[in-house]
Design an enzyme around this catalytic site. Structure first.
Site, mmCIF file in Angstrom:
data_model
loop_
_atom_site.group_PDB
_atom_site.id
_atom_site.type_symbol
_atom_site.label_atom_id
_atom_site.label_comp_id
_atom_site.label_asym_id
_atom_site.label_seq_id
_atom_site.Cartn_x
_atom_site.Cartn_y
_atom_site.Cartn_z
ATOM 1 N N SER A 140 3.648 43.105 25.534
ATOM 2 C CA SER A 140 3.796 43.266 26.979
ATOM 3 C C SER A 140 3.008 42.219 27.777
ATOM 4 O O SER A 140 3.305 41.999 28.951
ATOM 5 C CB SER A 140 3.346 44.675 27.381
ATOM 6 O OG SER A 140 2.009 44.888 26.976
ATOM 7 N N GLY A 158 0.253 43.419 15.564
ATOM 8 C CA GLY A 158 1.324 44.132 14.885
ATOM 9 C C GLY A 158 1.575 45.521 15.428
ATOM 10 O O GLY A 158 2.426 46.246 14.922
ATOM 11 N N GLU A 160 4.745 36.352 14.039
ATOM 12 C CA GLU A 160 3.622 35.904 14.883
ATOM 13 C C GLU A 160 2.634 35.081 14.060
ATOM 14 O O GLU A 160 2.109 34.079 14.533
ATOM 15 C CB GLU A 160 2.899 37.115 15.474
ATOM 16 C CG GLU A 160 3.709 37.848 16.517
ATOM 17 C CD GLU A 160 2.990 39.055 17.072
ATOM 18 O OE1 GLU A 160 2.076 39.578 16.389
ATOM 19 O OE2 GLU A 160 3.329 39.490 18.180
#
Ligand SMILES: O=C[C@H](O)[C@H](O)[C@H](O)COP(=O)(O)O
Length: 255
Positions: free
Chosen positions: A46, A119, A127
């Site tokens: 986010s 994660g 990532e």
């Protein structure tokens, strides 16, 4: 349209969102070398939403458009691919761009050495692939994420570990032998009956080892287990972290 200056931004209704935006905008402003950088990693979660938003603002600014329209943005999963496209940025792949100039990503927890737990949103493998392929890895996060010292002080749901689905029982048993107090295969909850399936078609285990005084050693032990694809412990990888506060200020931590 000129890139809005950070000081001119109206606060968002939610203070947490303001904190995330402040960290992300400042991280972009201070870490993209618009003249020299060509390949940018865009992580998941986010907070990184505001990184893509900021790059989109630079794209719309005539002064930067020529440069930013040539940037190739490398995603770390489905969500991040959409962020790149939705902000009008050019989508690339790590197959064609194995060296990335600067990568921006969020974190679930950050220790005083800038080791990370990642994660929480199920995106850790890609990532790690992108962040370890980057010359600079910049972490963007809000004030809840900074551990006073050790990882797993505030993040209590365990270390996310991506595993090959058929190995879930074996890996869970092996994690308990390594000292995990609590091990679960992450479930989709009301959104999906059964386990969460990652963007790489794997499962995730969350393994609680308590507070981590030596995350590097634990990462190595977990990584050596048969069936483990990658761990959510990002060791000695981040270059700098931008932590946004509720009042809109940002703290910067360097490696
Ligand atoms: O799997 C998800 C990623 O590691 C995220 O970067 C991490 O969970 C932080 O996400 P957020 O910015 O939403 O706190």
């Amino acid at each position: 349209m000129a890139v809005p200056s950070i000081t001119s931004l109206a606060p968002l209704a939610d203070k947490l969102e303001s904190a995330k935006r402040a960290a992300a905008y400042r991280a972009v402003d201070e870490n993209v070398n618009f003249q020299h950088d060509k390949v940018i990693g865009i992580g998941s979660g986010s907070t990184v939403v505001y990184v893509a938003e900021r790059l989109g603002q630079y794209l719309k600014d005539p002064e930067y458009n020529g440069l930013v329209s040539q940037f190739i943005c490398i995603p770390t999963g489905f969500q991040s691919r959409r962020l790149i496209l939705d902000n009008g940025l050019k989508l690339g792949s790590i197959e064609e761009n194995s060296s990335i100039d600067v990568d921006f990503d969020g974190a679930d927890e950050i220790d005083d050495q800038l080791n990370l737990i990642k994660g929480g949103g199920a995106c850790l493998f890609q990532e790690k692939l992108v962040s370890t392929s980057s010359k600079k890895f910049i972490v963007v996060a809000d004030y809840r994420k900074k551990a006073p010292k050790y990882l797993s002080t505030n993040w209590k749901s365990g270390i996310p570990i991506e595993i090959v689905p058929s190995a879930y029982v074996r890996v869970a048993d092996d994690l308990k032998k390594l000292g995990a107090k609590h091990v679960i295969v992450r479930q989709g909850g009301s959104a999906k009956a059964g386990p969460v399936v990652t963007d790489n078609n794997n499962f995730l285990i969350d393994a609680d080892f308590g507070m981590l005084e030596n995350p590097s050693q634990l990462h190595d032990k977990i990584k050596a287990l048969v069936g483990v694809v990658e761990t959510g412990l990002f060791i000695d990888n981040a270059s700098r972290a931008y932590i946004g506060n509720a009042d809109g200020t940002v703290e910067v931590f360097n490696k």
